[in-house]
Write a protein that holds these residues in place. Structure first.
Motif, mmCIF file in Angstrom:
data_model
loop_
_atom_site.group_PDB
_atom_site.id
_atom_site.type_symbol
_atom_site.label_atom_id
_atom_site.label_comp_id
_atom_site.label_asym_id
_atom_site.label_seq_id
_atom_site.Cartn_x
_atom_site.Cartn_y
_atom_site.Cartn_z
ATOM 1 N N MET A 127 2.010 -2.841 11.113
ATOM 2 C CA MET A 127 2.284 -3.111 11.550
ATOM 3 C C MET A 127 3.204 -4.688 11.127
ATOM 4 O O MET A 127 4.219 -4.942 10.775
ATOM 5 C CB MET A 127 1.694 -3.772 13.517
ATOM 6 C CG MET A 127 2.856 -4.214 13.894
ATOM 7 S SD MET A 127 1.910 -4.495 15.745
ATOM 8 C CE MET A 127 1.217 -6.233 14.936
ATOM 9 N N LEU A 128 1.584 -4.978 10.692
ATOM 10 C CA LEU A 128 1.324 -6.300 10.263
ATOM 11 C C LEU A 128 2.126 -6.177 8.552
ATOM 12 O O LEU A 128 3.084 -7.258 8.102
ATOM 13 C CB LEU A 128 0.065 -7.085 10.304
ATOM 14 C CG LEU A 128 -0.233 -7.476 11.263
ATOM 15 C CD1 LEU A 128 -2.116 -7.961 10.876
ATOM 16 C CD2 LEU A 128 0.173 -8.774 11.578
ATOM 17 N N LEU A 129 1.966 -5.236 7.559
ATOM 18 C CA LEU A 129 2.326 -5.590 6.368
ATOM 19 C C LEU A 129 3.816 -4.761 6.411
ATOM 20 O O LEU A 129 4.137 -4.279 4.935
ATOM 21 C CB LEU A 129 1.412 -4.754 5.304
ATOM 22 C CG LEU A 129 -0.081 -5.357 5.737
ATOM 23 C CD1 LEU A 129 -1.532 -4.739 4.731
ATOM 24 C CD2 LEU A 129 0.231 -7.069 5.514
ATOM 25 N N GLY A 130 3.895 -3.995 7.794
ATOM 26 C CA GLY A 130 5.242 -3.158 7.461
ATOM 27 C C GLY A 130 5.530 -2.341 6.773
ATOM 28 O O GLY A 130 6.327 -1.823 5.731
ATOM 29 N N THR A 131 4.382 -1.271 6.258
ATOM 30 C CA THR A 131 3.702 -0.074 5.615
ATOM 31 C C THR A 131 3.553 1.422 6.206
ATOM 32 O O THR A 131 3.266 1.015 7.870
ATOM 33 C CB THR A 131 3.061 -0.099 5.236
ATOM 34 O OG1 THR A 131 1.532 -0.690 5.606
ATOM 35 C CG2 THR A 131 3.000 -1.254 3.665
ATOM 36 N N LEU A 132 3.562 2.421 6.256
ATOM 37 C CA LEU A 132 3.258 3.600 6.939
ATOM 38 C C LEU A 132 2.147 4.718 6.012
ATOM 39 O O LEU A 132 2.255 5.592 6.547
ATOM 40 C CB LEU A 132 4.218 4.883 7.030
ATOM 41 C CG LEU A 132 5.702 4.091 7.610
ATOM 42 C CD1 LEU A 132 7.095 4.911 6.971
ATOM 43 C CD2 LEU A 132 5.371 3.548 9.120
ATOM 44 N N LEU A 133 1.355 3.412 5.320
ATOM 45 C CA LEU A 133 0.089 3.923 4.678
ATOM 46 C C LEU A 133 -1.047 4.823 5.960
ATOM 47 O O LEU A 133 -1.631 4.350 7.184
ATOM 48 C CB LEU A 133 -0.459 3.447 3.626
ATOM 49 C CG LEU A 133 0.236 2.787 3.025
ATOM 50 C CD1 LEU A 133 -0.319 1.537 2.096
ATOM 51 C CD2 LEU A 133 1.379 3.539 2.386
#
Length: 204
Positions: free
Chosen positions: A198-204
């Motif tokens: 959520m914070l970093l804008g990723t889907l990892l």
């Protein structure tokens, strides 16, 4: 201490294939709205703490709300360790806090976990939102485990994840990955937890 296996799937198609392999019918479905808070100077995250209120809707049941405090999260090779405390909260109060985080200190006077959060890391200049995402969770019984399959909806896209809570995570992970391989479902270890994505804008 909560210990979970966290495995990432690549697509809705692969997720549906796994659900079919687990029997096709979940025993519980939750629509979760996850809202995160911190002090205006990020006092909690600086102390490796995450403060969340989760609103949960289940078919045929009244919605509920849960306050959670998580700390010292570690995720290595798809196995997560995190210190976690949870406590139910009146859902109307939870909704008011979501609308106005400045209500947190007053609400803490009558809620044990909120009081612990407020006392543990004082946020003298008030509270603010850290972010928000929705998650749809389907639960399946498989062998001796409860398997949770999450479809997490972020602004940057949807993440597909399988979780199993276990005191013997290596054994549970080996069984789960064997099932995925048996059904030719591509997978990988989750590299970040939902809060970090959520914070970093990723889907990892």
């Amino acid at each position: 201490m909560e210990i979970e296996i966290k495995i990432r799937l690549a697509s809705e198609e692969h997720t549906a294939t796994l659900e079919k392999a687990l029997g096709g019918v979940s025993f519980s479905t939750e629509d979760q709205d996850n809202v995160f808070f911190d002090g205006v100077h990020k006092e909690l995250i600086k102390n490796q703490l995450v403060f969340r209120i989760r609103l949960i809707e289940k078919s045929g049941k009244e919605p509920v709300a849960i306050v959670a405090l998580k700390g010292n999260a570690v995720l290595v090779d798809g196995i997560a360790h995190v210190e976690e405390e949870e406590e139910a909260i009146d859902i109307e109060l939870a909704r008011r806090i979501i609308e106005n985080p400045d209500l947190i200190p007053e609400a803490a006077k009558s809620h044990l976990l909120l009081k612990k959060i407020v006392d543990r890391v004082p946020c003298s200049e008030g509270y603010t939102h850290m972010g928000r995402f929705k998650n749809v969770r389907h639960k399946y019984r498989w062998q001796e485990y409860v398997v949770e399959i999450d479809r997490t909806l972020y602004p940057q896209g949807t993440a597909y994840e399988v979780e199993i809570e276990s005191t013997d995570p290596e054994k549970a992970k080996a069984r789960l990955t064997a099932l995925l391989q048996e059904h030719n479902i591509p997978f990988g270890n989750s590299q970040r937890n939902k809060f970090e994505n959520m914070l970093l804008g990723t889907l990892l």
